[in-house]
Design an enzyme around this catalytic site. Structure first.
Site, PDB file in Angstrom:
ATOM      1  N   LEU A 173       0.822  -1.216   0.000  1.00  0.00           N
ATOM      2  CA  LEU A 173       0.000   0.000   0.000  1.00  0.00           C
ATOM      3  C   LEU A 173       0.854   1.264   0.000  1.00  0.00           C
ATOM      4  CD1 LEU A 173      -2.973  -0.810   2.405  1.00  0.00           C
ATOM      5  CD2 LEU A 173      -2.790  -1.108  -0.058  1.00  0.00           C
ATOM      6  N   ALA A 208      -4.260  -5.405   5.037  1.00  0.00           N
ATOM      7  CA  ALA A 208      -3.434  -4.312   4.518  1.00  0.00           C
ATOM      8  C   ALA A 208      -1.965  -4.619   4.730  1.00  0.00           C
ATOM      9  CB  ALA A 208      -3.804  -3.002   5.211  1.00  0.00           C
ATOM     10  N   GLU A 209      -1.189  -4.531   3.657  1.00  0.00           N
ATOM     11  CA  GLU A 209       0.270  -4.659   3.774  1.00  0.00           C
ATOM     12  C   GLU A 209       0.862  -3.269   3.559  1.00  0.00           C
ATOM     13  OE1 GLU A 209       2.636  -7.802   1.558  1.00  0.00           O
ATOM     14  OE2 GLU A 209       3.556  -5.951   0.822  1.00  0.00           O
ATOM     15  N   ASP A 210       1.168  -2.607   4.655  1.00  0.00           N
ATOM     16  CA  ASP A 210       1.657  -1.230   4.582  1.00  0.00           C
ATOM     17  C   ASP A 210       2.826  -1.067   5.539  1.00  0.00           C
ATOM     18  OD1 ASP A 210       2.026   1.476   4.302  1.00  0.00           O
ATOM     19  OD2 ASP A 210       0.332   2.032   5.577  1.00  0.00           O
TER      20      ASP A 210
END
Length: 898
Positions: A559, A610-612
């Site tokens: 993200l 979410a990969e942030d």
């Protein structure tokens, strides 16, 4: 002439079940709330009364908004955070979201339709013996389909001129008519429909269309209701007679002055007061004579109710539909199943060919051949039929991350069917409850692991067909496994022929132009999230994978690449100013909010992760409270920490405080955290897996390897145990790491002469006793621990003992007590740690057990300990335990005493 009257319904979505005959087992259509424009009725209302009504309306509206509980800065208030600039940014973002929804509703009926573009875009078989193709290319001047079905001719199947072929938004529409077989007559009914699935349908019964229509009119209409259908001029004749009498004027010169409407209406009602009752609609129209007046309709309430209850005669229309056998007898398909095709555009820069953006099956260019789409329309006997229902969403996620291509033991690309038959049973046996796939979406270059996506609606043809992937998902569901997909909407491949870059010849179709349209370091293209048609494409893509392949959730990859114009390649100090400055892409944030809202409304059981790396504030907060609406976020710091410690830090210098703080992540969202000791990045992105660092190549016969293997396996077990039990409600493991796969992953590429030697998994290591089988046994018991004791879903652990000198960590989670000794040399005979509950504590898991490859230093009599009534670590009681070096133990409070 007989006619069949139907209630008209028109839509651009011919395949939407809401507009067609809908069986009882179809899911209910969800209609999202939207603003409704009301027409004001002209009437003589007192101005003061009108002001009171407007005031009441405003109050009602404000109450409604507060009842909905929408607060753009709600999560800041909940966490007690005060930051004026960020709060203002959140309010402006919420306003942008509302404005976007208003813009969406000017072109789409609701948000469901906005996310259902796959129903009309791309290639679709229409019920009226034809195939429809639709695509978006605003920069093109001419559009046609070319393929082996028409000799790759750019003129045979082209869009018509004007609005019959394209609209003002840049959508092109092409119809491919099925070809009538030699000797066959055209259909008697112009709008003849066919059922392409079943060989026979009601239309094949031999009953003629005239007989069906006559039956409809005889059975559907009650006496008198079909009167005006059979006698079309009766109504205007009656109206004329009503106005002027039976001997009314025939010319304008004979027309006298007409009295006002109310006088005429009263006179008419007086004349008709003694008329017998009728089945005709009792509607009377009153015109008050005012300019722009809305006619008042006076109707009988009983008749109105009767009219609303009357269903359209769809069953009679369905009786005219014919079956697949009749269709194949009369027609040859315009584009047969398996045909190769591309879309041809004429642009200001000249002609070009592209793989359609909405293609569902694509053959990327290989061996010097150009890429092309494949028309996927298998016959009913070859189409996959779903057998299983998706399992319920568990309280905690134990995710097994996979890459299909490297899932086999042989040096080649594995297939969907191989994975279904060999790997899925292993995942179930290992105790995981979900599988997450990377590299499933079509991509041109295999060595990119699938992250440079070229065709967002297509499964990768390297691994098999769409039907093969459906079987994989269905079998996973049958084993009780959820299926998650790693989705890449943060950027796209820069390829032109097969990808979306310069799709219509322009540089700003799907992506930003200039520098902003390219990733700062990776050379990929960046989506234009503020464009309505790009949003239509991306939102429909998410809904497509769920509707077509029954995917249970998504992990949104990288993200940070989409949330910032610097693509996340900047230093972050944690100041909220960094999340609302000029480098933040507000359009990307609004897209993620909208995606989560739509996904969770259409599919309540969907999981979004979410990969942030920057952990944007509010990632897992509800969208109504100013958050982005994700269910989980991936803690990327933990895996990086373990790699750094193992590669760069001596064992005796490890900081217990740093380990605990990194694993806990953000305590406000610890229950939303998905954590892993390592994922595919450690193995693939030029690095080494933890097992490769600790065990080398895993050669147990090498000199002095016993000590190295003991150290490596001990640390691997401890790292897994503490990562698994300290984190949130989700845990992830990459394929093979559950047994300490000793080799990294290296995809075939020019630098290794396209070798497949490291692009596979060594499953044979599990067939013989040794360190790898011991590690697998430990990992399997770890998964069983969560299944039986519900460790991950028990809330946050109470970490009450962190000693950097002794290198000991202890914490309590529910009734379970965890104690770790990371010291490389020091063992402790009677180490004291605090506990809250008095009683006995039984060791139920120990990393040093022989079945896990340990030395078995803790004896059976040391596995049961009674508490001592002494305050330690701020708790009322304590126990003294034996702690060998590099071991961890898990105890259960089995009995309490007074």
């Amino acid at each position: 002439m007989t006619s069949l009257s139907l209630q008209p319904k028109f839509s651009l979505y011919p395949n939407n079940p809401i507009l067609h005959f809908q069986p009882q087992n179809k899911p209910q259509i969800i209609i999202f709330p939207r603003k409704i424009k009301t027409k004001t009725k002209c009437s003589s209302i007192d101005p003061q009364q009108q002001k009171q009504q407007e005031s009441y309306s405003k109050k009602k509206k404000s109450v409604g908004e507060s009842e909905r509980g929408v607060d753009p800065v709600g999560f800041l208030t909940k966490l007690g955070i005060t930051h004026k600039a960020f709060a203002q940014f959140l309010r402006e973002r919420y306003k942008s979201l509302k404005d976007l929804k208003v813009e969406i509703f000017t072109r789409h009926l609701n948000l469901q339709e906005m996310a259902s573009g796959f129903e009309i875009l791309g290639m679709h078989r229409h019920k009226e013996h034809r195939v429809d193709y639709m695509d978006w290319a605003p920069g093109a001047r001419y559009c046609a389909l070319v393929g082996d079905f028409n000799g790759w001719s750019p003129t045979e199947n082209a869009a018509r001129e004007g609005h019959f072929g394209h609209d003002d938004y840049g959508y092109w529409f092409i119809i491919l008519e099925d070809k009538l077989r030699e000797g066959e007559e055209p259909d008697e009914l112009y709008f003849q429909q066919y059922n392409y699935v079943d060989d026979y349908d009601k239309g094949d019964s031999g009953v003629t269309i005239e007989e069906v229509f006559k039956k409809a009119n005889d059975e559907y209409w009650e006496p008198g209701e079909d009167r005006f259908i059979k006698n079309r001029f009766e109504l205007p004749a009656k109206l004329y007679e009503r106005l002027f009498g039976p001997n009314g004027p025939q010319t304008l010169e004979e027309l006298e002055e007409i009295s006002d409407a109310e006088t005429r209406y009263k006179a008419y009602k007086e004349q008709q007061k003694d008329d017998p009752p009728s089945n005709l609609p009792p509607f009377d129209v009153i015109d008050t004579g005012k300019e722009y007046d809305v006619f008042n309709i006076v109707a009988d309430p009983a008749w109105q109710e009767k009219f609303r209850a009357k269903k359209p005669p769809l069953p009679y229309w369905i009786e005219t539909r014919k079956g697949r056998k009749a269709w194949l007898k009369k027609y040859t398909p315009a584009i047969p199943h398996g045909s190769k095709y591309r879309v041809y555009f004429n642009t200001p820069d000249g002609p070009l060919e592209r793989v359609p953006a909405w293609a569902t099956f694509v053959q990327p260019d290989a061996e010097g051949k150009q890429a092309y789409a494949i028309h996927w329309e298998p016959p009913p006997e070859c189409a996959y039929k779903w057998k299983n229902v998706a399992p319920k969403v568990p309280h905690s996620l134990r995710i097994y991350e996979c890459h299909v291509g490297i899932s086999g033991s042989e040096p080649k690309i594995s297939l969907f069917n191989d994975f279904t038959e060999k790997v899925l049973p292993h995942v179930k046996r290992a105790g995981y409850n979900a599988v997450q796939f990377i590299g499933i979406v079509e991509h041109k270059d295999y060595f990119t692991v699938g992250y440079r996506v070229t065709n967002l609606f297509a499964v990768s043809s390297r691994y098999g067909t769409p039907e093969d992937f459906k079987r994989l998902v269905d079998e996973a569901h049958g084993l009780g496994l959820l299926v998650l997909l790693d989705i890449v909407h943060s950027y796209s491949a820069a390829d032109e022929m097969i990808g979306l870059s310069r799709f219509d010849g322009s540089n700003d179709c799907y992506f930003h132009s200039g520098k902003r349209g390219h990733h700062k370091y990776w050379g990929t293209r960046m989506f234009k999230y503020g464009d309505l048609d790009v949003l239509h494409f991306l939102l429909s893509n998410l809904n497509w994978w769920i509707s077509e392949y029954k995917i249970d959730g998504f992990q949104f990859h990288s993200l940070a690449s989409m949330l910032y114009t610097h693509n996340g390649f900047a230093s972050f100090t944690g100041d909220l100013e960094e999340y609302c400055n000029q480098y933040v892409d507000k359009d990307a944030l609004v897209y993620l909010i909208l995606a989560n809202e739509i996904l969770h409304a259409l599919h309540p059981n969907i999981i979004t992760i979410a990969e942030d790396a920057t952990f944007y504030p509010g990632l897992c907060e509800p969208t109504s409270q100013g958050g982005l609406g994700f269910d989980y976020y991936a803690n990327l710091s933990a895996s990086e920490m373990w790699s750094t410690l193992l590669e760069s830090t001596p064992d005796h210098e490890w900081s217990m405080s740093k380990i605990v703080s990194t694993l806990l992540g953000n305590r406000h969202y610890a229950d939303k955290m998905l954590i892993y000791a390592e994922n595919h990045n450690q193995s693939i992105s030029g690095g080494r897996s933890l097992a490769e660092i600790l065990l080398g190549q895993g050669n147990e016969k090498a000199p002095h390897s016993k000590e190295l293997l003991l150290r490596g396996s001990s640390l691997l077990k401890m790292i897994k145990l503490i990562t698994f039990t300290v984190g949130g409600r989700g845990y992830l493991n990459f394929m093979g790491n559950e047994f300490g796969h000793p080799q990294r992953v290296e995809f075939p590429m020019p630098s290794n002469n396209f070798s497949f030697s490291l692009a596979n998994r060594c499953w044979d290591l599990l067939e013989k006793e040794g360190v790898f089988r011991d590690l697998f046994r430990f990992d399997k018991d770890l998964m069983k621990l969560d299944k039986n004791e519900r460790v991950l879903s028990r809330g946050l652990p109470n970490i009450h003992h962190v000693n950097d000198t002794n290198m000991v960590i202890s914490y309590i989670r529910g009734p379970l007590l965890f104690i770790f000794n990371f010291h490389p040399t020091n063992s402790y005979e009677r180490y004291c740690v605090g506990v809250d509950e008095a009683g006995e504590y039984q060791v139920i898991m120990n990393t040093d057990e022989r079945k896990y490859g340990g030395e078995g230093l803790i004896k059976d009599e040391q596995c049961l300990q009674r508490t001592i009534s002494r305050r330690v670590d701020g708790l009322r009681n304590c126990i003294e335990v034996s702690l060998p070096s590099r071991t961890a133990q898990l105890s259960n409070s089995c009995r309490c005493t007074n």
